[in-house]
Design a protein around this motif. Structure first.
Motif, PDB file in Angstrom:
ATOM      1  N   GLY A 151       0.788  -1.225   0.000  1.00 49.70           N
ATOM      2  CA  GLY A 151       0.000   0.000   0.000  1.00 49.70           C
ATOM      3  C   GLY A 151       0.820   1.273   0.000  1.00 49.70           C
ATOM      4  N   GLN A 152       2.146   1.147   0.167  1.00 53.55           N
ATOM      5  CA  GLN A 152       3.000   2.326   0.190  1.00 53.55           C
ATOM      6  C   GLN A 152       3.390   2.751  -1.218  1.00 53.55           C
ATOM      7  N   VAL A 153       3.674   4.045  -1.369  1.00 51.76           N
ATOM      8  CA  VAL A 153       4.058   4.620  -2.650  1.00 51.76           C
ATOM      9  C   VAL A 153       5.483   5.161  -2.533  1.00 51.76           C
ATOM     10  N   TYR A 172       4.359   1.732  -6.577  1.00 52.77           N
ATOM     11  CA  TYR A 172       3.659   1.361  -5.352  1.00 52.77           C
ATOM     12  C   TYR A 172       3.669  -0.146  -5.179  1.00 52.77           C
ATOM     13  N   LYS A 177      -1.606  -4.000  -2.892  1.00 49.72           N
ATOM     14  CA  LYS A 177      -2.200  -4.654  -1.719  1.00 49.72           C
ATOM     15  C   LYS A 177      -2.957  -5.901  -2.179  1.00 49.72           C
ATOM     16  N   PRO A 187      -2.872   1.646  -4.114  1.00 50.37           N
ATOM     17  CA  PRO A 187      -2.833   2.302  -2.799  1.00 50.37           C
ATOM     18  C   PRO A 187      -3.981   3.287  -2.637  1.00 50.37           C
TER      19      PRO A 187
END
Length: 203
Positions: free
Chosen positions: A21-23, A58, A61, A70
């Protein structure tokens, strides 16, 4: 169950992790991966990373329905490299009780840095550079009304009918908050409209 983080080690920075989920921006990863372009290409091929736009990546997820991008908030923040912005959908105007019913697919981003339409992670964003806009928690009915009047030309509804309804419904809005919203965010046309309606109400 929460998916595990992808652990990618670097000799000088052990334990660096790509988190679901991080960019990430390419330039932020150069210190971790000496051959950053080759490594990023490999991670994308392996499905560990997805490319959101040029220089922006990214970690997808995992969901029961497959992979997901994300959150818009995280994507836009990293794209702008700034957390001062307002995500907004014009469909919000429908909550004002003015008879508007049109649904819009556009996500508008009021911000201080970028202007134009961009696709990030397959999603369309309309970035509009503005000198001032409220924080998300400060958005109220009065701001939505002012913003709708500012963007009247972009509405699918009949403009004259919308204006007639607005004028008739003005007493249902908080007068003090509305005055502040007009002063802080109103366009020249919106200010003229509000002044004319105020004069007519006291005429």
């Amino acid at each position: 169950m929460k998916p595990p983080d992808l652990e990618l080690f670097h000799p000088s920075k052990p334990g660096f992790r790509f988190r679901a989920g991080q960019v990430y921006r390419r330039k932020d990863l150069v210190e971790y991966f000496p051959s950053v372009d080759r490594d990023l290409g490999r991670f994308v091929q392996e499905g560990k990373l997805c490319k959101a736009s040029q220089g922006l990546y990214y970690v997808p997820k995992k969901t029961p329905f497959g992979t997901a991008p994300p959150a818009e908030q995280a994507l836009v923040a990293k794209f702008l490299e700034d957390d001062r912005f307002l995500l907004f959908n014009p469909s919000s105007y429908n909550s004002l009780g003015l008879g508007t019913t049109q649904l819009y697919n556009t996500t508008v981003v009021y911000n201080h840095k970028r202007h134009g339409k961009f696709k990030l992670a397959g999603m369309e964003f309309d970035f509009r550079e503005k000198p001032s806009f409220p924080r998300p928690k400060q958005v109220n009915r009065e701001f939505l009304l002012v913003d709708m009047l500012n963007n009247l030309d972009q509405l699918a509804e009949d403009h004259d009918q919308v204006l007639q309804r607005v004028q008739a419904k003005l007493p249902t809005f908080d007068a003090v908050r509305l005055q502040k919203a007009v002063k802080a965010y109103g366009s020249a046309r919106t200010r003229r409209l509000m002044s004319a309606w105020e004069a007519a109400a006291h005429g």
